[in-house]
Write a protein that holds these residues in place. Structure first.
Motif, PDB file in Angstrom:
ATOM      1  N   VAL A 194      -7.623 106.122 -33.623  1.00  0.00           N
ATOM      2  CA  VAL A 194      -7.163 107.535 -33.904  1.00  0.00           C
ATOM      3  C   VAL A 194      -8.207 108.416 -34.478  1.00  0.00           C
ATOM      4  O   VAL A 194      -8.851 108.164 -35.351  1.00  0.00           O
ATOM      5  CB  VAL A 194      -6.050 107.327 -35.105  1.00  0.00           C
ATOM      6  CG1 VAL A 194      -5.575 108.704 -35.506  1.00  0.00           C
ATOM      7  CG2 VAL A 194      -5.187 106.214 -34.863  1.00  0.00           C
ATOM      8  N   SER A 195      -8.350 109.468 -33.577  1.00  0.00           N
ATOM      9  CA  SER A 195      -9.495 110.288 -33.689  1.00  0.00           C
ATOM     10  C   SER A 195      -9.392 111.549 -33.198  1.00  0.00           C
ATOM     11  O   SER A 195      -8.692 111.732 -31.945  1.00  0.00           O
ATOM     12  CB  SER A 195     -10.775 109.619 -33.216  1.00  0.00           C
ATOM     13  OG  SER A 195     -11.944 110.418 -33.296  1.00  0.00           O
ATOM     14  N   SER A 196      -9.960 112.734 -33.584  1.00  0.00           N
ATOM     15  CA  SER A 196      -9.818 113.864 -33.050  1.00  0.00           C
ATOM     16  C   SER A 196     -11.019 114.232 -32.088  1.00  0.00           C
ATOM     17  O   SER A 196     -11.190 115.237 -31.329  1.00  0.00           O
ATOM     18  CB  SER A 196      -9.805 115.061 -33.905  1.00  0.00           C
ATOM     19  OG  SER A 196     -10.728 115.033 -34.846  1.00  0.00           O
ATOM     20  N   GLY A 216      -0.517 111.730 -34.149  1.00  0.00           N
ATOM     21  CA  GLY A 216       0.062 111.078 -32.899  1.00  0.00           C
ATOM     22  C   GLY A 216       0.990 110.145 -33.012  1.00  0.00           C
ATOM     23  O   GLY A 216       0.917 109.500 -34.286  1.00  0.00           O
ATOM     24  N   LYS A 236      -3.201 108.036 -38.590  1.00  0.00           N
ATOM     25  CA  LYS A 236      -4.316 108.585 -39.272  1.00  0.00           C
ATOM     26  C   LYS A 236      -5.544 108.014 -38.934  1.00  0.00           C
ATOM     27  O   LYS A 236      -5.423 106.694 -38.342  1.00  0.00           O
ATOM     28  CB  LYS A 236      -4.036 108.339 -40.778  1.00  0.00           C
ATOM     29  CG  LYS A 236      -2.859 108.964 -41.204  1.00  0.00           C
ATOM     30  CD  LYS A 236      -2.602 108.317 -42.800  1.00  0.00           C
ATOM     31  CE  LYS A 236      -1.201 109.073 -43.386  1.00  0.00           C
ATOM     32  NZ  LYS A 236      -0.926 108.574 -44.894  1.00  0.00           N
ATOM     33  N   PRO A 237      -6.762 108.428 -39.074  1.00  0.00           N
ATOM     34  CA  PRO A 237      -7.962 107.636 -38.671  1.00  0.00           C
ATOM     35  C   PRO A 237      -7.924 106.321 -39.211  1.00  0.00           C
ATOM     36  O   PRO A 237      -8.479 105.436 -38.540  1.00  0.00           O
ATOM     37  CB  PRO A 237      -8.859 108.922 -39.088  1.00  0.00           C
ATOM     38  CG  PRO A 237      -8.324 109.981 -39.166  1.00  0.00           C
ATOM     39  CD  PRO A 237      -6.841 109.686 -39.559  1.00  0.00           C
ATOM     40  N   THR A 269      -6.726 103.249 -37.547  1.00  0.00           N
ATOM     41  CA  THR A 269      -7.889 102.462 -36.240  1.00  0.00           C
ATOM     42  C   THR A 269      -7.893 101.022 -36.261  1.00  0.00           C
ATOM     43  O   THR A 269      -8.508 100.910 -37.466  1.00  0.00           O
ATOM     44  CB  THR A 269      -9.272 103.196 -36.002  1.00  0.00           C
ATOM     45  OG1 THR A 269      -8.608 104.632 -35.692  1.00  0.00           O
ATOM     46  CG2 THR A 269     -10.070 102.578 -35.210  1.00  0.00           C
ATOM     47  N   VAL A 307      -5.700 108.270 -29.676  1.00  0.00           N
ATOM     48  CA  VAL A 307      -4.701 109.247 -30.113  1.00  0.00           C
ATOM     49  C   VAL A 307      -5.458 110.057 -30.904  1.00  0.00           C
ATOM     50  O   VAL A 307      -6.142 109.508 -31.951  1.00  0.00           O
ATOM     51  CB  VAL A 307      -3.344 108.554 -30.361  1.00  0.00           C
ATOM     52  CG1 VAL A 307      -3.571 107.888 -31.512  1.00  0.00           C
ATOM     53  CG2 VAL A 307      -2.305 109.696 -30.552  1.00  0.00           C
ATOM     54  N   GLN A 308      -4.768 111.235 -30.919  1.00  0.00           N
ATOM     55  CA  GLN A 308      -5.011 112.428 -32.021  1.00  0.00           C
ATOM     56  C   GLN A 308      -4.508 111.903 -33.519  1.00  0.00           C
ATOM     57  O   GLN A 308      -3.310 111.570 -33.378  1.00  0.00           O
ATOM     58  CB  GLN A 308      -5.061 113.738 -31.838  1.00  0.00           C
ATOM     59  CG  GLN A 308      -5.853 114.104 -30.779  1.00  0.00           C
ATOM     60  CD  GLN A 308      -5.682 115.562 -30.160  1.00  0.00           C
ATOM     61  OE1 GLN A 308      -4.830 116.350 -30.495  1.00  0.00           O
ATOM     62  NE2 GLN A 308      -6.732 116.155 -29.408  1.00  0.00           N
ATOM     63  N   PRO A 309      -5.043 112.448 -34.702  1.00  0.00           N
ATOM     64  CA  PRO A 309      -4.245 112.338 -36.043  1.00  0.00           C
ATOM     65  C   PRO A 309      -2.805 112.818 -35.882  1.00  0.00           C
ATOM     66  O   PRO A 309      -2.774 114.130 -35.182  1.00  0.00           O
ATOM     67  CB  PRO A 309      -5.191 112.962 -36.959  1.00  0.00           C
ATOM     68  CG  PRO A 309      -6.489 112.718 -36.163  1.00  0.00           C
ATOM     69  CD  PRO A 309      -6.378 112.716 -34.656  1.00  0.00           C
TER      70      PRO A 309
END
Length: 122
Positions: A120-122, A16, A86-87, A90, A12-14
């Motif tokens: 959690v990463s873009s 999210g 947030k990243p 993770t 999921v993106q930050p």
């Protein structure tokens, strides 16, 4: 056979959201204290949130206001709703169950699931 199975992990993106579930078989989750833990690569496992059988709740400081733990007794599951991810969130997320301790949201956990990966990463 006593078993805990986690599900809901994903990439999921930050910013999210994800909802993790912990499903039990072989015992009634409502009789137990449940904890969610996570382990990031190269780091020790850390406690994220706990709920006891009278709905006492604990959150570690880094997730307060973003994560919500809850029970669904009809489905014999405990969920962890994670928002504003947030990243640093993770890791592999584990749920665990143990006999409740009076006055404590958390407990000593003897049953563990196999984990579900949250990235959690873009």
């Amino acid at each position: 056979q006593v078993q805990l199975v986690e599900s809901g992990g994903d990439l999921v993106q930050p910013g999210g959201s994800l909802r993790l579930s912990c499903a039990a078989s072989g015992f009634i989750l409502d009789d137990y204290a449940i904890g969610w833990f996570r382990q990031a690569p190269g780091k020790e496992r850390e406690g994220v949130s706990c709920i006891n059988n009278s709905d006492g709740i604990f959150y570690t400081d880094s997730v307060k206001g973003r994560f919500t733990i809850s029970r669904d007794n009809a489905r014999n599951t405990v969920s962890l709703q994670m928002n504003s991810l947030k990243p640093e969130d993770t890791g592999v997320y584990y749920c665990a169950a143990g006999p409740p301790i009076d006055g404590k949201a958390c407990a000593l956990y003897g049953y563990w699931g196999q984990g579900t990966q949250v990235t959690v990463s873009s």
